[in-house]
Structure formats: structure tokens, C-alpha cells
Design a protein around this motif. Structure first.
Motif, PDB file in Angstrom:
ATOM      1  N   CYS A 237       0.836  -1.199   0.000  1.00 27.29           N
ATOM      2  CA  CYS A 237       0.000   0.000   0.000  1.00 27.29           C
ATOM      3  C   CYS A 237       0.872   1.252   0.000  1.00 27.29           C
ATOM      4  O   CYS A 237       1.806   1.371   0.801  1.00 27.29           O
ATOM      5  CB  CYS A 237      -0.916   0.002   1.224  1.00 27.29           C
ATOM      6  N   CYS A 242       0.273   4.923   4.723  1.00 27.24           N
ATOM      7  CA  CYS A 242       1.356   3.954   4.541  1.00 27.24           C
ATOM      8  C   CYS A 242       2.598   4.628   3.968  1.00 27.24           C
ATOM      9  O   CYS A 242       3.726   4.263   4.322  1.00 27.24           O
ATOM     10  CB  CYS A 242       0.893   2.822   3.632  1.00 27.24           C
ATOM     11  N   CYS A 279      -4.758   3.026  -1.119  1.00 22.37           N
ATOM     12  CA  CYS A 279      -5.164   2.608   0.236  1.00 22.37           C
ATOM     13  C   CYS A 279      -5.907   1.270   0.253  1.00 22.37           C
ATOM     14  O   CYS A 279      -6.864   1.061  -0.483  1.00 22.37           O
ATOM     15  CB  CYS A 279      -6.049   3.692   0.839  1.00 22.37           C
ATOM     16  N   CYS A 283      -5.686   1.618   7.374  1.00 22.55           N
ATOM     17  CA  CYS A 283      -4.618   2.601   7.580  1.00 22.55           C
ATOM     18  C   CYS A 283      -4.037   2.532   8.993  1.00 22.55           C
ATOM     19  O   CYS A 283      -2.873   2.917   9.210  1.00 22.55           O
ATOM     20  CB  CYS A 283      -5.145   4.012   7.306  1.00 22.55           C
TER      21      CYS A 283
HETATM   22  S1  FES Z   1      -3.021   4.177   3.374  1.00 24.48           S
HETATM   23 FE1  FES Z   1      -2.350   2.125   3.471  1.00 24.48          FE
HETATM   24  S2  FES Z   1      -4.049   1.076   4.192  1.00 24.48           S
HETATM   25 FE2  FES Z   1      -4.741   3.087   4.027  1.00 24.48          FE
END
Ligand code: FES
Length: 317
Positions: A237, A242, A279, A283
Motif C-alpha cells: 500500500c 502507509c 489505500c 490505515c
Molecule cells: S493508506 Fe495504506 S491502508 Fe490506508
């Protein structure tokens, strides 16, 4: 739940043979083009005659006005001349308006039919086009029982790229028209997990789809792959959370461990395909990666590879 598909004009047109569509478009474009040319000619002629006639009319009116100052008998002749010129201008304006309307309608019909013709043109794109050419390598000899070098690890549900009966079946089910390109490519990818060159050759042999169309479509849609996919699909991600938590370092470290070549997304053994995605929806666990359907979170560049190893160990047990 069954989906009700309401046939649109586009669907109905697709059911008409291309040769008929092309003939119809030509039958509209040719007379429309002639009408456009005729209207332009008439408007040009009307404008030119009006420009030539105007000075004479003005001169004639001036002469009558001069005479009417000294002789009242010319007053009625002056009034008649002015009325006649006014009527002529009104008639000319009305005629020009009708021609202009006809010109607009004919232009619209001409442009629409030409666009239609161009949309039907792709089957005429020469295979050796210098601009949009699918670089399909010569097909390898299909020796019985041999495997395509593109599929060296056909485990995990993959089938041999030279088993082209799947392509034959897909084309028979979906259709042979150029409009069927996307569903055919999606169906092929669902079987081979990417778009093997042999399968694409076969599609071009069986359908109206051209190599140029396949090249354009497969490069436009990111989910269509031209290279083999690894046995396991690793998604790292790179959403905001992330990314801030170190997704870049995780990706770089995984690439290094898996020895994925620069510019590629799959290792040379075709065991892992690494992708950077948006995503993944968890998160709070950032940074996150998914190995096939298994999710791991709160990773570091060091623990990411451990998560991969743990996953493989669990798979093996
Ligand atoms: S930004 Fe990686 S899971 Fe949401």
C-alpha cells in the motif's frame, strides 16, 4: 442477480455488419458533402452579386435624389427604386438564412457520418503501421507437450500458453467484432493470468480485432498485463498513511530481497509480482502489504520480508 441490459443505439449498431455500416455512412457522407459544397457556392455567389450590385444601386438612388430635388416627378420613381432595393435585400437575406440552415444541417450530417466511418476504420489499419504497431514476436513452434518460455511456472492454476482452445472458446462465446476486444482480453487474462503473445496472435486470426487495437487496449488498461504474473501477488500500500509510515522503504527492501529487476514487477523465477497500490482500507496498520489475500501490517523494511517468509511457511504447512 440477473442484470437487465437495455439495448442502446450503440448496441443495435454493433449488431449490423460492418460492411453495411460503412455503406450507410458513405451514403450519408457523400450527399451531405455535396450539399455543403453547393451551399458554400450559393452563399459565395449571393455575397459576390450583392457586392457588385450595391454600388450601382447606390449610384442610381443618388441620381434620382438629385433629380427629385429639381423635378418632383422623379420623387415617385425614387420611392419605387428604394422600395425595390429594400425588397431585394430582404429576399436575399431570407434566402441566405435558408441556405445557411441547410449548410449547418448538411455539415452536421457530414461530420457525424465521417466520424462513424473513422470509427469503423480500425480493421483497415495496416499491420505494419509505423505508429501503432503491436510488436508480436514470431510464434514459437507449438511442439506437442512443450511449454511456452513465458510460462515456466504454470502452477497455481495457470495453463499452458500454447493451449489455444481457450481462446477459440472465448471468441466463440463473446464474438468476433472489434468491439469485443476488451471482454476477450479480460477473459484471456482470467485464464492465463496475463495476455500471452500466442493467444493474442490467435485472437487476431479469429476476429476483426487488429494487432494495433490490441496494442492500444492492452497498454491503456493497467489491469491488462502483457508479461507473465508471478505465482504470488504482493501489493504494497502506498496510500497516504502507509507512505508516511515508510511504504517506500518496504517496497524497496522487498524488491531487493526478491531480486526483481529494475523496471520489472516480477522476479525472474516468476514467483512474486510486486505492485504498489492505493489505500487498502486498514490505515491504522500502516504500512500494510497484501500477499495474495493475506494482509500484514505495522511493517518495517526489515519485517516486510519476514512477513513474506511467514506467509510462505504457512502456505507450505
Ligand atoms: S493508506 Fe495504506 S491502508 Fe490506508
Amino acid at each position: 442477480m440477473s442484470q437487465i441490459v437495455v439495448p442502446t443505439l450503440g448496441h443495435r449498431l454493433q449488431s449490423i455488419p460492418r460492411s453495411w455500416q460503412r455503406l450507410t455512412a458513405l451514403c450519408i457522407a457523400a450527399p451531405a458533402g455535396l450539399i455543403v459544397l453547393a451551399c458554400i457556392g450559393m452563399l459565395t455567389w449571393s455575397y459576390a452579386t450583392a457586392r457588385i450590385r450595391a454600388p450601382h444601386d447606390e449610384q442610381h438612388v443618388l441620381e434620382l435624389q438629385e433629380k427629385a430635388r429639381t423635378d418632383a416627378a422623379f420623387a415617385s420613381e425614387l420611392a419605387d427604386e428604394q422600395a425595390m432595393q429594400t425588397e431585394f435585400r430582404q429576399q436575399r437575406a431570407a434566402k441566405d438564412a435558408r441556405i445557411t440552415l441547410m449548410l449547418l444541417l448538411a455539415s452536421t450530417a457530414f461530420v457525424a457520418s465521417m466520424k462513424w466511418l473513422v470509427s469503423l476504420r480500425d480493421r483497415f489499419v495496416p499491420l505494419q503501421s509505423q505508429f501503432v504497431q503491436l510488436r508480436l514476436p514470431p510464434r514459437a513452434p507449438a511442439a506437442a507437450g512443450s511449454r511456452s518460455s513465458a510460462l515456466r511456472r504454470p502452477e497455481s492454476g495457470e495453463v499452458s500458453a500454447i493451449d489455444l482452445s481457450h481462446v477459440d472458446r472465448i471468441v466463440a462465446e463473446i464474438g468476433r467484432s472489434a468491439e469485443a476486444a476488451i471482454p476477450i482480453l479480460q477473459a484471456i487474462q482470467s485464464i492465463y493470468r496475463y495476455l500471452p503473445d500466442d493467444a493474442l496472435h490467435r485472437v487476431c486470426e479469429l476476429t476483426e480485432i487488429t494487432p494495433a487495437q490490441i496494442a492500444g487496449t492492452s497498454s491503456f488498461y493497467k489491469q491488462l498485463r502483457r508479461t507473465p504474473i508471478g505465482e504470488h501477488f504482493v501489493r504494497v500500500c502506498h496510500g497516504t498513511a502507509c507512505h508516511v509510515a515508510g511504504a517506500r522503504q518496504v517496497t524497496d527492501e522487498l524488491r531487493r530481497h526478491l531480486e526483481i529487476p529494475e523496471g520489472a514487477d516480477t522476479d525472474t523465477q516468476q514467483r512474486f509480482t510486486l505492485d504498489e497500490v492505493a489505500c487498502l482500507g486498514c490505515c491504522s496498520l500502516a504500512p500494510v502489504l497484501m500477499i495474495d489475500e493475506h494482509t500484514s501490517g505495522r511493517l518495517t523494511s526489515l519485517s516486510a520480508y519476514d512477513a513474506l517468509q511467514t506467509f510462505l511457511t504457512e502456505q507450505a504447512s
